[in-house]
Design an enzyme around this catalytic site. Structure first.
Site, PDB file in Angstrom:
ATOM      1  N   LYS A   1      -1.996  16.192 -10.113  1.00 51.37           N
ATOM      2  CA  LYS A   1      -0.958  16.059 -11.142  1.00 51.37           C
ATOM      3  C   LYS A   1      -0.076  17.302 -11.199  1.00 51.37           C
ATOM      4  CE  LYS A   1      -1.722  11.897 -12.609  1.00 51.37           C
ATOM      5  NZ  LYS A   1      -0.796  10.842 -12.145  1.00 51.37           N
TER       6      LYS A   1
ATOM      7  N   ASP B   1       0.884  -1.166   0.000  1.00 51.72           N
ATOM      8  CA  ASP B   1       0.000   0.000   0.000  1.00 51.72           C
ATOM      9  C   ASP B   1       0.924   1.218   0.000  1.00 51.72           C
ATOM     10  OD1 ASP B   1      -1.521   2.180   0.700  1.00 51.72           O
ATOM     11  OD2 ASP B   1      -2.516   1.221   2.405  1.00 51.72           O
TER      12      ASP B   1
ATOM     13  N   TYR C   1      -7.971  15.342  -9.589  1.00 53.07           N
ATOM     14  CA  TYR C   1      -6.907  14.629 -10.311  1.00 53.07           C
ATOM     15  C   TYR C   1      -5.906  15.627 -10.893  1.00 53.07           C
ATOM     16  CZ  TYR C   1      -5.078  11.379 -13.921  1.00 53.07           C
ATOM     17  OH  TYR C   1      -4.303  10.597 -14.729  1.00 53.07           O
TER      18      TYR C   1
HETATM   19  N1  SER Z   1      -6.541   8.529 -18.848  1.00 53.85           N
HETATM   20  C1  SER Z   1      -6.530   9.470 -17.773  1.00 53.85           C
HETATM   21  C2  SER Z   1      -7.890   9.759 -17.286  1.00 53.85           C
HETATM   22  O1  SER Z   1      -8.779   9.789 -18.099  1.00 53.85           O
HETATM   23  C3  SER Z   1      -5.860  10.731 -18.197  1.00 53.85           C
HETATM   24  O2  SER Z   1      -4.751  10.925 -17.453  1.00 53.85           O
HETATM   25  O3  SER Z   1      -8.067   9.977 -16.126  1.00 53.85           O
END
Ligand code: SER
Length: 318
Positions: A146, A53, A142
């Site tokens: 990133k 993990d 997300y």
């Molecule tokens: N394939 C990924 C997504 O759609 C893009 O970083 O989250």
């Protein structure tokens, strides 16, 4: 790279990265790790494997030390659509895991790779021919993860001299492992459903251009970047990469070359569509080409042929 530890080894990229690294560097030199156990007959299970993990820092350090790793490829993360559904957990996993992996790289002097994404861009980013260095103000968890990850990798490189390398992957398309919870997943599902049912209902609307790349090109890019002369890398965190800019109707037309009766309809998912609408139409990959020779081999037609044939074999059709 001689002794490589890979996190998220059972994920969409990890599954194929493990196999390629074992071919190149020797099975015993690649330790696959994941939060889940692999199926006994899977390829990943045919070499060293350990449950890990990535939010467990002590276990990560112990695993790196015992294996004697000199490289870590940190792939464990939640993709965009599921991160949006569980933003706090996404922060814990995506950022907590990354920090632990970066700290392990600092402590044990490891070469480091982790992927960023086209998700690191947002609606204020130039949408066409998106430059390597540009506005990055994403509106998803997300994307926030990133961008923070890119900056952290840069920080560890400059502050601590950790050899961090990274790319902004577009949607990755593969027949080996289906992705889970990404905005670009339609471009994988469409091929599986074309073979299985002859039709597909897309959750991304027609005319929505996004960058994509065939998985073989993605894996080759990781290896090439990790093997590249570090002195030549100007934009290491993180390089724009893409194999093609496509929208659903283009994929339909490509599939119809092989399956003339294939039908595409739409049932747009507002959540994933709203994420896609903030991402670029197509990104500029010239820095990756110039600095370390990025050279993708698959365009839409070649990828379509390969995907359909491989899925037919897998599913035992035709
Ligand atoms: N394939 C990924 C997504 O759609 C893009 O970083 O989250």
């Amino acid at each position: 790279m001689k002794k490589i530890i890979i996190t998220g080894a059972l994920g969409q990229i990890g599954t194929e990265l493990v196999v390629k690294c074992r071919q190149l560097y020797g099975t015993e030199n690649v330790l696959a790790t994941d939060i889940n156990e692999p199926e006994a007959d899977s390829e990943v299970a045919q070499g060293p494997f350990q449950v890990l993990d990535v939010t467990d820092k002590d276990k990560m350090f112990k695993t790196v030390e015992e294996f004697g790793a000199d490289t870590i490829m940190h792939m464990a993360a939640l993709l965009s659509a599921v991160a949006e559904k569980r933003p706090m957990f996404a922060w814990e996993l995506n950022m907590g895991g990354l920090m632990n992996a970066l700290e392990a790289a600092r402590e044990y002097n490891l070469q480091f790779f982790t992927p960023s994404s086209i998700g690191a861009f947002g609606s204020s980013t130039p949408k066409v021919n998106t430059p390597q260095v540009t506005i990055q103000r994403p509106s998803t968890m997300y994307g926030v993860n990133k961008v923070a990850g890119e900056l952290l990798c840069q920080y560890y490189f400059e502050k601590f001299g950790v050899d961090t390398r990274s790319v902004r992957f577009p949607g990755l398309i593969s027949y080996v492992k289906e992705p889970g919870g990404g905005t670009t997943d339609y471009a994988v599902e469409i091929y599986f459903e074309a073979v299985r049912k002859g039709e597909y209902k897309s959750f991304i609307d027609k005319g929505t251009y996004m960058d994509m790349m065939f998985m073989d090109d993605a894996i080759d890019a990781i290896i090439k970047l990790m093997e590249a002369d570090g002195g030549k890398l100007i934009h290491r965190n993180a390089y724009n990469l893409s194999g093609m800019s496509i929208e659903p109707e283009m994929v339909k037309n490509a599939i119809q070359e092989y399956y003339p009766d294939f039908k595409l309809s739409y049932d747009v998912d507002p959540d994933r569509q709203s994420i896609a609408d903030t991402w670029p139409d197509n990104i500029d990959v010239s820095c990756a080409r110039a600095e370390w020779g990025f050279d993708p081999q698959y365009d839409l037609d070649k990828m379509t042929k390969t995907m359909l044939e491989a899925i037919e074999n897998k599913e035992g059709v035709k």
